[in-house]
Design a protein around this motif. Structure first.
Motif, short mmCIF file in Angstrom:
data_model
loop_
_atom_site.label_atom_id
_atom_site.label_comp_id
_atom_site.label_asym_id
_atom_site.label_seq_id
_atom_site.Cartn_x
_atom_site.Cartn_y
_atom_site.Cartn_z
N THR A 249 0.83 -1.19 0.00
CA THR A 249 0.00 0.00 0.00
C THR A 249 0.87 1.24 0.00
O THR A 249 2.05 1.18 0.34
N CYS A 250 0.27 2.36 -0.39
CA CYS A 250 0.99 3.64 -0.37
C CYS A 250 0.11 4.69 0.29
O CYS A 250 -1.05 4.87 -0.09
N ILE A 251 0.66 5.34 1.30
CA ILE A 251 -0.03 6.46 1.94
C ILE A 251 0.18 7.68 1.06
O ILE A 251 1.31 8.00 0.68
N THR A 252 -0.90 8.36 0.72
CA THR A 252 -0.81 9.52 -0.17
C THR A 252 -1.65 10.67 0.36
O THR A 252 -2.57 10.49 1.17
N TRP A 253 -1.30 11.87 -0.13
CA TRP A 253 -2.24 12.99 -0.03
C TRP A 253 -2.87 13.11 -1.41
O TRP A 253 -2.20 13.30 -2.41
N ASN A 254 -4.18 12.93 -1.47
CA ASN A 254 -4.90 12.94 -2.73
C ASN A 254 -5.29 14.38 -3.06
O ASN A 254 -6.17 14.95 -2.42
N GLU A 255 -4.61 14.94 -4.06
CA GLU A 255 -4.89 16.32 -4.47
C GLU A 255 -6.28 16.44 -5.08
O GLU A 255 -6.94 17.47 -4.98
N THR A 256 -6.74 15.38 -5.72
CA THR A 256 -8.04 15.39 -6.37
C THR A 256 -9.16 15.38 -5.34
O THR A 256 -10.13 16.15 -5.44
N ALA A 257 -9.05 14.50 -4.35
CA ALA A 257 -10.09 14.37 -3.33
C ALA A 257 -9.86 15.29 -2.13
O ALA A 257 -10.72 15.38 -1.25
N ARG A 258 -8.67 15.93 -2.08
CA ARG A 258 -8.30 16.85 -0.99
C ARG A 258 -8.32 16.15 0.37
O ARG A 258 -8.96 16.59 1.33
N GLY A 259 -7.60 15.04 0.45
CA GLY A 259 -7.50 14.33 1.72
C GLY A 259 -6.51 13.19 1.64
O GLY A 259 -6.04 12.83 0.55
N PHE A 260 -6.16 12.63 2.80
CA PHE A 260 -5.27 11.48 2.83
C PHE A 260 -5.99 10.25 2.30
O PHE A 260 -7.20 10.08 2.49
N GLU A 261 -5.23 9.38 1.63
CA GLU A 261 -5.79 8.14 1.13
C GLU A 261 -4.69 7.09 1.07
O GLU A 261 -3.58 7.38 0.62
N THR A 262 -5.00 5.90 1.54
CA THR A 262 -4.07 4.77 1.42
C THR A 262 -4.56 3.90 0.27
O THR A 262 -5.67 3.36 0.32
N ILE A 263 -3.74 3.80 -0.78
CA ILE A 263 -4.15 3.04 -1.95
C ILE A 263 -3.42 1.71 -1.98
O ILE A 263 -2.29 1.58 -1.51
N ARG A 264 -4.08 0.70 -2.52
CA ARG A 264 -3.46 -0.61 -2.72
C ARG A 264 -2.80 -0.62 -4.09
O ARG A 264 -3.44 -0.28 -5.10
N ILE A 265 -1.53 -1.00 -4.12
CA ILE A 265 -0.76 -0.91 -5.36
C ILE A 265 -1.34 -1.80 -6.45
O ILE A 265 -1.30 -1.46 -7.63
#
Length: 220
Positions: free
Chosen positions: A175-191
């Motif tokens: 997984t990758c912890i990200t700041w989602n510029e599109t959604a304007r919030g933190f998001e952990t995505i599964r690779i």
């Protein structure tokens, strides 16, 4: 003494065929008897055939022994991916062996959490894991360079602009912890959910409320 060095030392002592008491080993290694008991449990879980019990003593008789190995995180991930492939190969005996080997590796991982999480057995579908694995170099490079990525995901109609902050390895998935510029919030995505990656021009800097420290503070 590091835990890995202590375990290697104990294996060398136990394989001589003699009975060794926990008290004697604790005294020789400068640790508590309770630590030796935990080490015996760790060695047994990692596949070393420990014989004996608390209060009596221990010995080990192993058919095969390997010298201690130092693995990088990338080497550990490569090993995990290989075991995932074996686990999905349709051969029951090898799949069972792969699961047992995963458990042994998990038992010997450092206690300080530096590997990101337990090794575990890759029961997650190998095909999807392999598909996502090809994008991991893009995420790693972006985290090092602090570069934004435009990412397409299987469950999103539109691409997402992300600031990748940190990758975690959970044994079954990456997984990758990200700041989602599109959604304007933190998001952990599964690779393995990623279907495409495009690096965006320019680098990002930490901003209040958007950093890895902010994410961890919110989770803590």
């Amino acid at each position: 003494m590091k835990k890995s060095d202590r375990l290697a030392n104990l294996m060398l002592r136990l394989k001589d065929g003699s009975l060794h008491t926990a008290e004697a080993m604790a005294s020789e290694l400068g640790v508590s008897v309770r630590t030796i008991y935990r080490d015996m449990d760790t060695l047994a879980a990692s596949g070393v055939p420990i014989e004996g019990e608390r209060g009596r003593g221990y010995t080990a008789r192993a058919a095969f022994t390997l010298p201690p190995l130092n693995l990088s995180e990338l080497e550990l991930e490569a090993l995990h991916l290989g075991l995932a492939a074996v686990g999905q190969g349709g051969m029951a005996d090898l799949a069972e062996a792969a699961e047992a080997l995963s458990a042994r590796i998990d038992a010997l991982l450092p206690e300080d959490g530096t590997t990101g999480g337990a090794f575990g057995f890759a029961t997650y579908p190998f095909r999807e894991v392999a598909e996502g694995f090809r994008f991991m170099p893009d995420f790693r490079a972006a985290i090092r360079a602090r570069q934004k990525l435009r990412v397409t995901l299987k469950d999103r109609a539109a691409p997402q602009d992300l600031r990748p902050l940190h990758m975690d390895y959970w044994g079954r998935i990456w997984t990758c912890i990200t700041w989602n510029e599109t959604a304007r919030g933190f998001e952990t995505i599964r690779i393995e959910q990623v279907t495409g990656v495009t690096p965006l021009p320019g680098l990002f800097v930490d901003e209040p409320g958007k950093s890895l420290a902010d994410f961890r503070a919110a989770k803590g």
